[in-house]
Design an enzyme around this catalytic site. Structure first.
Site, PDB file in Angstrom:
ATOM      1  N   GLY A 170       0.814  -1.208   0.000  1.00 29.02           N
ATOM      2  CA  GLY A 170       0.000   0.000   0.000  1.00 29.02           C
ATOM      3  C   GLY A 170       0.846   1.256   0.000  1.00 29.02           C
ATOM      4  CG  ASP A 276       9.429   3.389  -3.749  1.00 26.92           C
ATOM      5  OD1 ASP A 276       8.915   2.860  -2.741  1.00 26.92           O
ATOM      6  OD2 ASP A 276       9.174   2.994  -4.905  1.00 26.92           O
ATOM      7  CG  ASP A 278       9.742  -1.025  -0.950  1.00 29.45           C
ATOM      8  OD1 ASP A 278       9.978  -0.146  -1.791  1.00 29.45           O
ATOM      9  OD2 ASP A 278       8.614  -1.334  -0.575  1.00 29.45           O
ATOM     10  NE  ARG A 303      12.733  -0.306  -4.785  1.00 32.25           N
ATOM     11  CZ  ARG A 303      11.415  -0.325  -4.974  1.00 32.25           C
ATOM     12  NH1 ARG A 303      10.679  -1.245  -4.348  1.00 32.25           N
ATOM     13  NH2 ARG A 303      10.817   0.547  -5.760  1.00 32.25           N
TER      14      ARG A 303
END
Length: 503
Positions: A170, A276, A278, A303
């Site tokens: 989400g 972003d 993760d 990542r």
């Protein structure tokens, strides 16, 4: 034929740690996340002789991103809203289940879990469905999270005794990161772990950040009775000033007691992430020597472009080093965490950052080969431009990013040093494929141009190259009736490869 051992409480942990040759009973193949099998029929000397044993067409436009699960001669494979049960020897469809039309986010699906006589499947609108393994009929259907709030699920659940651990995703809303333990018999919730607390939680430690979703399948050490899972990025994603501090436990690896959901320890791969990145990538569990001493280790190629080796008993850092192009950190702190460079924060006039939003790697599962000491990772050297201005607000994405360059590469990381032992070009942009290794010295993966690859693990040399469509999942391998198969998705089809049958 050997069968999976089922105890009164579910899958035997010893079986998942050392699954029989005729099975791939959980997302990673076993609890360790190593994606390595001790099969030797297919070798570097004969891999070029592989032939197509069977193929199954899903008829779907979307690609297969699921890891096939194999239990008792039956392969279970998924796409969003769909589960197929196939004969592992022939690819013949035994049954199909289709979930009702829904408004959930149909980004992809990772696969199922199996417990006793049931198959468990997550849905785009964040439900968990229990199916009868014999015919695909629904046994029960429960809500994991409220999809109307912005949650969805692609997760392949993990069974630990009588616990079914399942996460959600989400990114587009400011939602608490949530992982549930569900009773596989009844569908009732046993406990919930929040990586970021729900609104109104006293003494909120996350600095106001939400997010930290746990959307990839974790790993488990039965000796320590600890479950390990990576958490996602904080939200709002690119607006860092509204969530001061490090924002635990986003972009982290956390260790939980699977019986209670209590946090044993956490390690943050990216403090105060604003790109972003993760840390949902697989926490791979390895027992071996490190700097001359025996260690129970956890490894993650993250990542954010860094490779981490932790002591999994306590989460302490053993090694932190880049494995892909990175320019966002000023160094590494005394706890093994990269130190973000304020000059690389998203800004009104843009900042050139490596890696880009897709990361130095992503959901693509790596593989660990103990013989060579190599963690083999589908990586990417990539640059993007990040923008943020206060007018973008404090909700959801809250900014913009644009990729400007990306090159896919398979990298073999020596876990003792973090050095890259070899690299293999995968083409423009990141590959979608995970990695599989075997005891015979083979590595299987896919490139960016729609080919499945068989490489020599010792040096990355190409031994097999076949165009099957874009590989979007991690290959698996198994042996039935004395014949070894390699199973891999290409586009919307599943392909089973094997050596030619003897006359």
């Amino acid at each position: 034929m050997p069968v999976i051992v089922l105890s009164a409480q579910g899958l035997d942990p010893a079986t998942l740690l050392k699954p029989p040759a005729d099975s791939w009973p959980t997302y990673h193949g076993d609890y360790t996340g190593q994606r390595h099998r001790r099969l030797t029929q297919i070798t570097p000397a004969n891999v070029h002789q592989l032939t197509l044993a069977w193929a199954f067409q899903t008829g779907q436009t979307g690609q297969i991103k699921a890891s096939p699960i194999l239990v008792n001669g039956v392969v279970y494979v998924t796409t969003p809203d769909n589960v197929w049960a196939l004969d592992a020897r022939s690819g013949r469809q035994l049954w199909r289940y289709t979930y009702p039309t829904n408004e959930g986010f149909h980004i992809g699906h990772r696969g199922v879990a199996v417990y006793k006589d049931a198959v468990y499947f997550t849905t785009p609108d964040a439900h968990l469905v229990s199916l009868d393994a014999r015919d695909g009929k629904v046994k029960w259907n429960v809500v994991i999270a409220d999809s109307k709030k912005g949650y969805w699920s692609t997760n392949a659940p993990l069974v630990i005794r009588d616990h079914m651990l399942v996460g959600v995703a989400g990114d587009f809303d400011n939602l608490p990161g949530m992982l549930k333990s569900i009773d596989p018999e009844t569908g009732k919730t046993q406990w919930i772990f929040y990586s970021t607390p729900p609104a109104g939680t006293p003494g909120n430690p996350s600095g106001g950040a939400t997010g930290g979703q746990m959307w990839m399948t974790g790993t488990y050490d039965p000796d320590l009775n600890l479950f390990y899972v990576g958490t996602g990025n904080p939200t709002p994603v690119l607006n860092g000033p509204v969530r001061p501090g490090d924002n635990p436990w986003t972009c982290s690896i956390v260790a939980l007691n699977p019986d209670t959901g209590k946090l044993a320890w956490g390690f943050q791969a990216t403090p105060h992430d604003t790109h972003d990145w993760d840390a949902a990538e697989v926490p791979v569990l390895v027992d071996g020597n490190f700097n001359g001493a025996p260690k129970k280790m956890l490894m993650q190629a993250s990542r954010n472009g860094y490779f981490f080796v932790l002591d999994r008993t306590n989460g302490k850092s053993l090694l932190t080093t880049p494995f892909a192009a990175v320019n966002w950190a000023r160094g590494v702190d005394e706890d093994g965490r990269p130190i973000p460079n304020p000059a690389k924060e998203p800004a009104r006039d843009g900042r050139l950052i490596a890696p880009d939003e897709g990361g130095g790697t992503n959901y693509r599962s790596p593989s660990f080969d103990a013989k060579t000491g190599l963690l083999i990772v589908s990586a990417q050297d990539a640059y993007g431009i990040y923008f943020f201005k206060p007018e973008h607000g404090a909700y959801g994405w809250a900014g913009a990013d644009y990729g400007v360059y990306g090159k896919g590469v398979l990298r073999a990381i020596d876990y003792q040093t973090g050095k890259i032992r070899w690299s293999h070009d995968l083409g423009d942009g990141a590959s979608g494929a995970g990695v599989l290794t075997t005891d015979s010295g083979l590595t299987f993966t896919g490139d960016s141009a729609g080919n499945v690859l068989g490489l020599r693990t010792s040096d990355g040399a190409t031994l097999l190259h076949a165009a099957i469509g874009r590989v979007g999942n991690g290959p698996i391998t198994y042996e039935l009736d004395g014949r070894q198969y390699v199973l891999v998705g290409g586009g919307g089809a599943l392909f089973a490869w094997a050596l030619p049958e003897k006359p």
